[in-house]
Design a protein around this motif. Structure first.
Motif, PDB file in Angstrom:
ATOM      1  N   TYR A   1      11.133   0.152  12.693  1.00  0.00           N
ATOM      2  CA  TYR A   1      12.205   0.079  11.697  1.00  0.00           C
ATOM      3  C   TYR A   1      12.536   1.495  11.238  1.00  0.00           C
ATOM      4  CZ  TYR A   1      15.057  -2.024   7.928  1.00  0.00           C
ATOM      5  OH  TYR A   1      16.082  -2.413   7.098  1.00  0.00           O
ATOM      6  N   THR A   2      11.686   2.091  10.400  1.00  0.00           N
ATOM      7  CA  THR A   2      11.949   3.425   9.853  1.00  0.00           C
ATOM      8  C   THR A   2      10.866   4.403  10.320  1.00  0.00           C
ATOM      9  OG1 THR A   2      10.682   2.924   7.862  1.00  0.00           O
ATOM     10  CG2 THR A   2      13.057   2.465   7.787  1.00  0.00           C
ATOM     11  N   PRO A   3      11.090   5.718  10.135  1.00  0.00           N
ATOM     12  CA  PRO A   3      10.078   6.698  10.545  1.00  0.00           C
ATOM     13  C   PRO A   3       8.807   6.674   9.694  1.00  0.00           C
ATOM     14  CG  PRO A   3      12.228   7.754  10.240  1.00  0.00           C
ATOM     15  CD  PRO A   3      12.331   6.369   9.718  1.00  0.00           C
ATOM     16  N   TRP A   4       8.880   6.041   8.546  1.00  0.00           N
ATOM     17  CA  TRP A   4       7.729   5.961   7.649  1.00  0.00           C
ATOM     18  C   TRP A   4       7.554   4.519   7.199  1.00  0.00           C
ATOM     19  CZ3 TRP A   4       4.902  10.245   7.495  1.00  0.00           C
ATOM     20  CH2 TRP A   4       5.516  11.446   7.856  1.00  0.00           C
ATOM     21  N   VAL A   5       6.303   4.136   7.014  1.00  0.00           N
ATOM     22  CA  VAL A   5       5.947   2.827   6.467  1.00  0.00           C
ATOM     23  C   VAL A   5       5.013   3.106   5.301  1.00  0.00           C
ATOM     24  CG1 VAL A   5       4.841   0.599   6.925  1.00  0.00           C
ATOM     25  CG2 VAL A   5       6.142   1.755   8.737  1.00  0.00           C
ATOM     26  N   VAL A   6       5.285   2.497   4.152  1.00  0.00           N
ATOM     27  CA  VAL A   6       4.454   2.750   2.979  1.00  0.00           C
ATOM     28  C   VAL A   6       3.740   1.487   2.528  1.00  0.00           C
ATOM     29  CG1 VAL A   6       5.695   4.766   2.090  1.00  0.00           C
ATOM     30  CG2 VAL A   6       6.461   2.471   1.451  1.00  0.00           C
ATOM     31  N   ARG A   7       2.573   1.729   1.941  1.00  0.00           N
ATOM     32  CA  ARG A   7       1.793   0.669   1.296  1.00  0.00           C
ATOM     33  C   ARG A   7       1.862   0.898  -0.207  1.00  0.00           C
ATOM     34  NH1 ARG A   7      -1.626  -2.639   4.422  1.00  0.00           N
ATOM     35  NH2 ARG A   7      -1.272  -3.861   2.533  1.00  0.00           N
ATOM     36  N   LEU A   8       2.010  -0.184  -0.952  1.00  0.00           N
ATOM     37  CA  LEU A   8       2.094  -0.134  -2.406  1.00  0.00           C
ATOM     38  C   LEU A   8       0.849  -0.780  -2.982  1.00  0.00           C
ATOM     39  CD1 LEU A   8       3.784   0.363  -5.023  1.00  0.00           C
ATOM     40  CD2 LEU A   8       4.754  -1.926  -4.667  1.00  0.00           C
ATOM     41  N   SER A   9       0.211  -0.085  -3.904  1.00  0.00           N
ATOM     42  CA  SER A   9      -0.968  -0.650  -4.556  1.00  0.00           C
ATOM     43  C   SER A   9      -0.869  -0.434  -6.060  1.00  0.00           C
ATOM     44  CB  SER A   9      -2.252  -0.006  -4.012  1.00  0.00           C
ATOM     45  OG  SER A   9      -2.245   1.390  -4.248  1.00  0.00           O
ATOM     46  N   ALA A  10      -1.535  -1.309  -6.796  1.00  0.00           N
ATOM     47  CA  ALA A  10      -1.620  -1.199  -8.248  1.00  0.00           C
ATOM     48  C   ALA A  10      -3.084  -1.008  -8.601  1.00  0.00           C
ATOM     49  CB  ALA A  10      -1.064  -2.452  -8.921  1.00  0.00           C
ATOM     50  N   ASN A  11      -3.399   0.087  -9.258  1.00  0.00           N
ATOM     51  CA  ASN A  11      -4.761   0.412  -9.616  1.00  0.00           C
ATOM     52  C   ASN A  11      -5.126  -0.289 -10.923  1.00  0.00           C
ATOM     53  OD1 ASN A  11      -7.193   1.555 -10.365  1.00  0.00           O
ATOM     54  ND2 ASN A  11      -6.604   3.634  -9.779  1.00  0.00           N
ATOM     55  N   ALA A  12      -5.954  -1.309 -10.830  1.00  0.00           N
ATOM     56  CA  ALA A  12      -6.343  -2.085 -12.010  1.00  0.00           C
ATOM     57  C   ALA A  12      -7.119  -1.232 -13.007  1.00  0.00           C
ATOM     58  CB  ALA A  12      -7.183  -3.292 -11.592  1.00  0.00           C
ATOM     59  N   ASP A  13      -7.897  -0.246 -12.531  1.00  0.00           N
ATOM     60  CA  ASP A  13      -8.686   0.609 -13.421  1.00  0.00           C
ATOM     61  C   ASP A  13      -7.819   1.579 -14.211  1.00  0.00           C
ATOM     62  OD1 ASP A  13     -10.925  -0.632 -12.455  1.00  0.00           O
ATOM     63  OD2 ASP A  13     -11.412   0.948 -11.019  1.00  0.00           O
ATOM     64  N   ALA A  14      -6.618   1.836 -13.735  1.00  0.00           N
ATOM     65  CA  ALA A  14      -5.735   2.798 -14.406  1.00  0.00           C
ATOM     66  C   ALA A  14      -4.550   2.084 -15.053  1.00  0.00           C
ATOM     67  CB  ALA A  14      -5.264   3.846 -13.411  1.00  0.00           C
ATOM     68  N   GLY A  15      -4.781   0.880 -15.570  1.00  0.00           N
ATOM     69  CA  GLY A  15      -3.725   0.159 -16.263  1.00  0.00           C
ATOM     70  C   GLY A  15      -2.594  -0.299 -15.378  1.00  0.00           C
ATOM     71  N   GLY A  16      -2.893  -0.566 -14.115  1.00  0.00           N
ATOM     72  CA  GLY A  16      -1.859  -1.041 -13.207  1.00  0.00           C
ATOM     73  C   GLY A  16      -0.966   0.041 -12.636  1.00  0.00           C
ATOM     74  N   THR A  17      -1.398   1.291 -12.685  1.00  0.00           N
ATOM     75  CA  THR A  17      -0.607   2.399 -12.138  1.00  0.00           C
ATOM     76  C   THR A  17      -0.333   2.146 -10.664  1.00  0.00           C
ATOM     77  OG1 THR A  17      -1.607   3.952 -13.678  1.00  0.00           O
ATOM     78  CG2 THR A  17      -0.544   4.887 -11.746  1.00  0.00           C
ATOM     79  N   LEU A  18       0.925   2.297 -10.288  1.00  0.00           N
ATOM     80  CA  LEU A  18       1.325   2.083  -8.898  1.00  0.00           C
ATOM     81  C   LEU A  18       1.150   3.349  -8.077  1.00  0.00           C
ATOM     82  CD1 LEU A  18       4.642   0.113  -9.504  1.00  0.00           C
ATOM     83  CD2 LEU A  18       2.400  -0.819  -8.887  1.00  0.00           C
ATOM     84  N   ALA A  19       0.847   3.150  -6.805  1.00  0.00           N
ATOM     85  CA  ALA A  19       0.761   4.263  -5.863  1.00  0.00           C
ATOM     86  C   ALA A  19       1.364   3.825  -4.544  1.00  0.00           C
ATOM     87  CB  ALA A  19      -0.693   4.685  -5.656  1.00  0.00           C
ATOM     88  N   LEU A  20       2.097   4.734  -3.923  1.00  0.00           N
ATOM     89  CA  LEU A  20       2.639   4.516  -2.581  1.00  0.00           C
ATOM     90  C   LEU A  20       2.002   5.522  -1.652  1.00  0.00           C
ATOM     91  CD1 LEU A  20       6.428   4.048  -3.357  1.00  0.00           C
ATOM     92  CD2 LEU A  20       5.014   2.416  -2.115  1.00  0.00           C
ATOM     93  N   GLN A  21       1.623   5.042  -0.465  1.00  0.00           N
ATOM     94  CA  GLN A  21       1.010   5.915   0.535  1.00  0.00           C
ATOM     95  C   GLN A  21       1.637   5.610   1.883  1.00  0.00           C
ATOM     96  OE1 GLN A  21      -3.224   5.288   1.527  1.00  0.00           O
ATOM     97  NE2 GLN A  21      -3.496   7.453   1.030  1.00  0.00           N
ATOM     98  N   ASP A  22       2.043   6.670   2.605  1.00  0.00           N
ATOM     99  CA  ASP A  22       2.646   6.461   3.918  1.00  0.00           C
ATOM    100  C   ASP A  22       1.579   6.248   4.982  1.00  0.00           C
ATOM    101  OD1 ASP A  22       1.775   9.017   4.956  1.00  0.00           O
ATOM    102  OD2 ASP A  22       3.547   9.965   4.100  1.00  0.00           O
TER     103      ASP A  22
END
Length: 193
Positions: free
Chosen positions: A83-104
């Motif tokens: 599809y695209t040149p990059w694929v990202v994963r989205l996670s929510a860190n429960a220990d950090a109050g649900g802070t979201l992070a995206l990683q390629d």
């Protein structure tokens, strides 16, 4: 790019490139496509060797025409994109109050600047680089995304809340327009790399 790759390029500058043998699938998996996979139009065999995956990710780039490739020593191996040149994963860190992070798929952080939704429900994000990188969200992370998004009834608009700091509007995009809009070639083999 790895130093060993730069040295190989300097030593053998005219090695022909190849196409069709490597694919980045819709879920961010690198796949080896032998002749049977190419002939059958299948994605090929997933690459599981961690050192090889790291080498591919460190030496992954695009040429001036928007064709993505892996520089394998002196040889440029053009990549078929699921599809695209990059694929990202989205996670929510429960220990950090649900802070979201995206990683390629290469393990790098991805900071969203815009969010798009295609007619199939695929979520695409761009970052703030120039030109912007475009990535499709891994389909296993759609639930995390929906926990932080509000969709309109048409499912093609709404907003995404990034870490309770930034609200990004969802923009509609047709899947067939993504490559042209973001300047990449999904199949260098078909384009005649």
């Amino acid at each position: 790019m790895d130093d060993i790759v730069k040295q190989a390029l300097a030593k053998w500058p005219n090695v022909p490139s190849c196409t069709g043998w490597l694919m980045l699938d819709r879920r961010g998996n690198w796949r080896m496509r032998d002749e049977a996979a190419q002939a059958g139009g299948t994605p090929g065999t997933p690459i599981r060797h961690e050192a090889l995956l790291g080498f591919i990710n460190r030496n992954y780039d695009a040429d001036e025409r928007g064709q993505w490739y892996f520089q394998n020593g002196p040889q440029r191996v053009y990549v078929e994109l699921g599809y695209t040149p990059w694929v990202v994963r989205l996670s929510a860190n429960a220990d950090a109050g649900g802070t979201l992070a995206l990683q390629d798929q290469a393990g790098g952080a991805f900071e969203p600047a815009a969010v798009f939704v295609d007619e199939e429900g695929g979520i695409l994000l761009t970052d703030g680089s120039a030109p912007p990188r475009v990535a499709v969200l891994h389909d296993h992370d759609l639930e995390v995304f929906s926990d932080h998004a509000t969709l309109a009834e048409d499912s093609m608009s709404g907003e995404f809340r990034w870490n309770n700091q930034v609200v990004l509007p969802l923009q509609a995009i047709r899947r067939s327009d993504v490559a042209r809009r973001f300047g990449f070639v999904p199949s260098p083999a078909a384009a005649g790399a």
